[in-house]
Scaffold this motif. Sequence first.
Motif, PDB file in Angstrom:
ATOM      1  N   HIS A 169       0.397  -0.929  -0.307  1.00  0.00           N
ATOM      2  CA  HIS A 169      -0.151   0.123   0.274  1.00  0.00           C
ATOM      3  C   HIS A 169       0.907   1.084   0.129  1.00  0.00           C
ATOM      4  CE1 HIS A 169      -4.282  -1.506   0.115  1.00  0.00           C
ATOM      5  NE2 HIS A 169      -3.139  -3.024   1.166  1.00  0.00           N
ATOM      6  N   LYS A 170       2.216   1.140   1.158  1.00  0.00           N
ATOM      7  CA  LYS A 170       2.577   2.665   1.024  1.00  0.00           C
ATOM      8  C   LYS A 170       3.607   2.756  -0.375  1.00  0.00           C
ATOM      9  CE  LYS A 170       5.418   3.261   4.211  1.00  0.00           C
ATOM     10  NZ  LYS A 170       6.714   2.440   5.605  1.00  0.00           N
ATOM     11  N   VAL A 171       4.078   1.582  -1.854  1.00  0.00           N
ATOM     12  CA  VAL A 171       4.558   1.642  -2.170  1.00  0.00           C
ATOM     13  C   VAL A 171       3.643   2.298  -3.759  1.00  0.00           C
ATOM     14  CG1 VAL A 171       5.912   0.622  -4.586  1.00  0.00           C
ATOM     15  CG2 VAL A 171       6.097  -0.294  -1.965  1.00  0.00           C
ATOM     16  N   THR A 172       2.189   1.646  -3.526  1.00  0.00           N
ATOM     17  CA  THR A 172       1.294   2.144  -4.436  1.00  0.00           C
ATOM     18  C   THR A 172       1.081   2.943  -4.757  1.00  0.00           C
ATOM     19  OG1 THR A 172       0.327  -0.414  -4.424  1.00  0.00           O
ATOM     20  CG2 THR A 172      -0.752   1.419  -4.872  1.00  0.00           C
ATOM     21  N   LYS A 173       0.931   4.049  -2.970  1.00  0.00           N
ATOM     22  CA  LYS A 173       0.393   5.229  -3.186  1.00  0.00           C
ATOM     23  C   LYS A 173       0.964   5.931  -3.163  1.00  0.00           C
ATOM     24  CE  LYS A 173      -1.245   8.440   0.706  1.00  0.00           C
ATOM     25  NZ  LYS A 173      -0.309   9.785  -0.100  1.00  0.00           N
ATOM     26  N   ALA A 174       2.525   5.984  -2.687  1.00  0.00           N
ATOM     27  CA  ALA A 174       3.827   7.013  -3.727  1.00  0.00           C
ATOM     28  C   ALA A 174       3.588   6.961  -5.134  1.00  0.00           C
ATOM     29  CB  ALA A 174       4.902   5.728  -3.686  1.00  0.00           C
ATOM     30  N   LEU A 175       3.454   5.310  -6.052  1.00  0.00           N
ATOM     31  CA  LEU A 175       2.755   5.789  -7.684  1.00  0.00           C
ATOM     32  C   LEU A 175       1.934   6.510  -7.924  1.00  0.00           C
ATOM     33  CD1 LEU A 175       3.905   1.937  -8.485  1.00  0.00           C
ATOM     34  CD2 LEU A 175       5.354   3.718  -8.403  1.00  0.00           C
ATOM     35  N   ALA A 176       1.022   6.665  -7.217  1.00  0.00           N
ATOM     36  CA  ALA A 176      -0.160   6.911  -7.616  1.00  0.00           C
ATOM     37  C   ALA A 176       0.221   8.651  -7.429  1.00  0.00           C
ATOM     38  CB  ALA A 176      -1.513   6.886  -6.450  1.00  0.00           C
ATOM     39  N   ASP A 177       0.762   9.408  -6.352  1.00  0.00           N
ATOM     40  CA  ASP A 177       1.272  10.387  -5.957  1.00  0.00           C
ATOM     41  C   ASP A 177       2.527  10.741  -7.444  1.00  0.00           C
ATOM     42  OD1 ASP A 177      -0.422  10.775  -4.068  1.00  0.00           O
ATOM     43  OD2 ASP A 177       0.501  10.071  -1.989  1.00  0.00           O
ATOM     44  N   GLY A 178       2.616  10.303  -7.873  1.00  0.00           N
ATOM     45  CA  GLY A 178       3.662  10.755  -8.814  1.00  0.00           C
ATOM     46  C   GLY A 178       5.103  10.126  -9.327  1.00  0.00           C
TER      47      GLY A 178
END
Length: 67
Positions: free
Chosen positions: A17-26
């Motif tokens: 989830h932490k990595v996915t959020k970072a990817l979603a944030d660019g």
Amino acid sequence: MLAYRLLTEDDTSAFCHKVTKALADGWQLYGDPTYAFDHTTGKMRCGQAVTKEVDATYSPDVKLGSL
């Protein structure tokens, strides 16, 4: 400026989830993930570097998670 973060977490869905959020944030993945045993906690830990091009000047006070 190219910002760099190393995301780490115990080997649970929280890491994904932490990595996915970072990817979603660019943020973009940088290199391969890492996986190691933490002898102190007795748990496996994951790590993934991410980078992001931002319009900012570097300062040690920059909160990378908020970029």
